[in-house]
Design an enzyme around this catalytic site. Structure first.
Site, short mmCIF file in Angstrom:
data_model
loop_
_atom_site.label_atom_id
_atom_site.label_comp_id
_atom_site.label_asym_id
_atom_site.label_seq_id
_atom_site.Cartn_x
_atom_site.Cartn_y
_atom_site.Cartn_z
N GLU A 111 1.10 -0.37 -5.01
CA GLU A 111 0.12 0.67 -5.28
C GLU A 111 0.84 2.00 -5.31
O GLU A 111 1.37 2.46 -4.32
CB GLU A 111 -0.94 0.74 -4.17
CG GLU A 111 -2.02 1.75 -4.49
CD GLU A 111 -2.49 2.56 -3.30
OE1 GLU A 111 -1.73 2.73 -2.33
OE2 GLU A 111 -3.62 3.06 -3.36
N ASP A 132 0.81 -1.21 0.00
CA ASP A 132 0.00 0.00 0.00
C ASP A 132 0.85 1.27 0.00
O ASP A 132 1.88 1.34 0.68
CB ASP A 132 -0.88 -0.01 1.26
CG ASP A 132 -1.72 1.24 1.40
OD1 ASP A 132 -2.56 1.47 0.52
OD2 ASP A 132 -1.52 2.00 2.38
C1 LIG Z 1 -6.43 2.21 -3.39
C2 LIG Z 1 -5.97 2.18 -1.97
O1 LIG Z 1 -5.70 1.11 -1.44
N1 LIG Z 1 -5.87 3.32 -1.34
C3 LIG Z 1 -5.38 3.41 0.01
C4 LIG Z 1 -3.99 3.92 -0.01
O2 LIG Z 1 -3.48 4.07 1.25
C5 LIG Z 1 -4.19 4.99 2.05
C6 LIG Z 1 -3.48 5.04 3.37
O3 LIG Z 1 -3.12 3.77 3.81
C7 LIG Z 1 -5.64 4.57 2.17
O4 LIG Z 1 -6.36 5.60 2.82
C8 LIG Z 1 -6.25 4.35 0.80
O5 LIG Z 1 -7.53 3.81 0.89
#
Ligand SMILES: CC(=O)N[C@H]1CO[C@H](CO)[C@@H](O)[C@@H]1O
Ligand SMILES: *[C@@H]1O[C@H](CO)[C@@H](O)[C@H](O)[C@H]1NC(C)=O
Ligand SMILES: *[C@@H]1O[C@H](CO)[C@@H](O)[C@H](O)[C@H]1NC(C)=O
Ligand SMILES: *[C@@H]1O[C@H](CO)[C@@H](O)[C@H](O)[C@H]1NC(C)=O
Ligand SMILES: *[C@@H]1O[C@H](CO)[C@@H](O)[C@H](O)[C@H]1NC(C)=O
Ligand SMILES: [Ca+2]
Ligand SMILES: [Ca+2]
Length: 572
Positions: free
Chosen positions: A289, A220
């Protein structure tokens, strides 16, 4: 003549099929991964929240759909201030979802069905309820430097950095009388990657879950891992739409995609590769991500010469944030080439169209186009990603401000624009109470009222076509037809018509898709570029197409109606 050709091509197909039998090493390179949003997937104990036992109960669905693997949005222990992206203990499962035993069970049963299991891994920050943070805040020696602490006075944050969720990225701790960094919520303090003990602690978590049988991790928020050590102010963006307390007000030179951040990702890769090497079995994979500029996105895969490797793939978000209904075929063609042309050819592409942070595909492009987009994402080269519900064309649910749960949208005036609750409503399994999500207990987010029309059971039982049947056929096609591994060409024949062609020798899989937007409501004469023969067989069609499976048509001249998306087999 025809019989001769088709028996020849059957032999050809069989040979190709054999030779591309996948090894354990590259099982992931042509896979379709399915994102499960656990809280909304299936509630096994009727308490309103989806859970691991619910996923176990539904494992057959993944097998039936033809999926390679599933990845679960965060399930580790969390106060749920940010939907589980605020972890208070990496070594336990949140009681809402079940126990470590349940996870073991899930992995074991999924593996029996040939389904891989990927976990969400959140390494940038923990919850402020994590024991590490509590110990760090009270000055316990071992954890003192686990987070980014900076001296100062409570009236003046260390610099101008802004949190992703608005306002200063710094919070004053009255306990420790220092500032700590949080690139997300105050309740999500950033870990200090300058401390080698932090890196080791995170590596140990990866190993723990690989020991448990996990096949990989979706990592993440990687762009945010390591910030500038000198804590320099970030320059202004001069974006006229950005308020001074909003992240777009600044250019994130010192808080995103720093050189050191890439190193951390490459280290994670070393940890999983070493594990696979030492323990054998299938390759454990990393998906990262990163909403980042294209060159940076590619760097998360590794260096362009492959001398250092990062994630097995970095999610391709080009389609995810598109306002699909105003996007032309020209735009889509350009995005596909932009990705393919920029990805070093040693790496594997991937295509994603939705997730839990964006409005659902059916809502963004109209349910009449969902089959076309499912075909596109899964017939492009590399990996396909499906967000749960896309396979049935599920639309956004109806959620009022009072019912909303998204912490990033707790302001009534901006709720409809900013809330991510709409795309997170429960999965629609069948026509029974609460769409079969549970047995009637109030659900954490409301079940969409349209589940009587749109649900998996109805689509499986339908006499004619359904979104789900089509999705399944597309996955089967990409798995069974060797041309799905062939060369890729994509053309926009007009602003409204897209053609994708995959070619292996004389065998072609062709998707012809008329979006039907921009008031383009009349049928259009089209042709498939680069084809010389005049016979194509319709292999798959969208719901509502005038074409039928098995129809023959002339690929040099045929008609598409608005929203037609047909997959053709051509052999010449
Ligand atoms: C798409 C996704 O997973 N978004 C996450 C990215 O990380 C932030 C913080 O951990 C989250 O708030 C998001 O939902
Ligand atoms: C500091 O916090 C840790 C973690 O919660 C706890 O174990 C420890 O006892 C605390 N120490 C002091 C001195 O408060
Ligand atoms: C496109 O979809 C959005 C919702 O995502 C909607 O507000 C807008 O009106 C639609 N535009 C067109 C041209 O259909
Ligand atoms: C809610 O949003 C409006 C409009 O952006 C803003 O004026 C207001 O201050 C916000 N309220 C809160 C409590 O954040
Ligand atoms: C479609 O047609 C309607 C009515 O003629 C018009 O109001 C609208 O602006 C048109 N939309 C586009 C995208 O051309
Ligand atoms: Ca439950
Ligand atoms: Ca960070």
């Amino acid at each position: 003549m025809n019989i001769f050709f088709s028996s020849l091509s059957i032999i050809f197909l069989l040979n190709c099929f054999k030779s591309r039998a996948e090894t354990d090493e590259d099982w992931w390179t042509h896979g379709v991964f399915y994102q499960i949003y656990p809280r909304s997937f299936k509630d096994s104990n009727n308490d309103g929240d989806g859970d691991l036992q619910g996923i176990i109960n539904k494992l057959d669905h993944f097998k039936d759909a033809g999926l390679t693997g599933v990845w679960l949005s965060p399930i580790m222990k969390s106060p749920q201030v940010d939907a589980g992206y605020d972890i208070s203990d990496y070594y336990s499962i949140d009681p809402m979802y079940g126990s470590m035993e349940d996870l073991k069970n899930l992995i074991e049963k999924a593996h029996e069905l040939g389904i891989k299991v990927i976990l969400d891994f959140v390494p940038n920050h923990t919850s402020n309820q994590h024991e590490w943070f509590k110990a760090s805040e009270n000055g316990t020696e071992e954890y003192r430097d686990f987070y980014v602490w900076v001296d100062g006075t409570p009236d003046k944050p260390p610099n101008n950095w802004i949190s992703v969720f608005k306002n200063s990225a710094w919070k004053w701790s009255t306990k420790r009388e220092q500032w700590y960094l949080h690139q997300f919520l105050e309740a999500q303090p950033d870990l200090n990657y300058w401390n080698p003990e932090v890196r080791k602690a995170l590596h140990r978590i990866l190993i723990y879950y690989m020991d448990l049988g996990i096949d990989g991790f979706r990592v993440d928020a990687v762009p945010y891992l390591v910030e500038d050590k000198l804590l320099r102010d970030e320059p202004r963006s001069y974006d006229p739409n950005a308020q001074p307390n909003e992240p777009d007000y600044l250019i994130h030179t010192y808080t995103k995609d720093t050189d050191d951040t890439f190193d951390v990702v490459y280290e994670f890769r070393e940890v999983v590769d070493e594990y696979t090497k030492k323990n054998g079995g299938s390759t454990r994979i990393l998906m990262s991500e990163a909403y980042a500029p294209l060159d940076k996105t590619m760097r998360y895969y590794g260096t362009s010469d492959g001398s250092r490797l990062g994630a097995h793939f970095t999610f391709n978000f080009f389609f995810v944030s598109l306002n699909l209904n105003v996007t032309t075929a020209y735009d889509i063609e350009a995005l596909v080439y932009k990705w393919i042309d920029n990805l070093p050819n040693i790496y594997v592409s991937n295509w994603v169209i939705g997730n839990h942070d964006n409005r659902r595909v059916s809502t963004r492009c109209g349910v009449e186009n969902v089959d076309g987009f499912n075909m596109l994402v899964n017939l492009l080269p590399g990996i396909g990603v499906t967000y749960n519900g896309e396979e049935i064309g599920q639309e956004d649910g109806e959620v009022s401000y009072e019912q909303g749960k998204d912490p990033a949208a707790r302001n009534k005036s901006t709720f409809y624009k900013e809330s991510r609750d709409f795309e997170r409503t429960p999965f629609q399994w069948d026509d029974t109470i609460n769409a079969g999500f549970n047995e009637g207990h109030e659900t954490w987010l409301p079940v969409s009222g349209n589940y009587h029309e749109t649900n998996l059971a109805a689509q499986k039982e339908a006499n004619g076509l359904s979104h789900y049947k089509i999705y399944r056929e597309v996955l089967k096609k990409r798995q069974e037809d060797p041309a799905a591994l062939g060369d890729t060409n994509i053309w926009s024949l007009s602003e409204d018509v897209l053609v994708l062609k995959r070619t292996l020798g004389n065998s072609h899989i062709v998707l012809a898709f008329k979006l039907g937007w921009h008031n383009n409501t009349i049928p259009e004469e089209v042709f498939i570029p680069g084809i010389k023969c005049n016979k194509a067989i319709v292999a798959i069609t969208n719901v509502g197409s005038a074409y039928n499976i098995g129809d023959a048509l002339n690929p040099l001249q045929f008609t598409l109606n608005p929203h037609d998306s047909i997959v053709l087999d051509i052999n010449c």
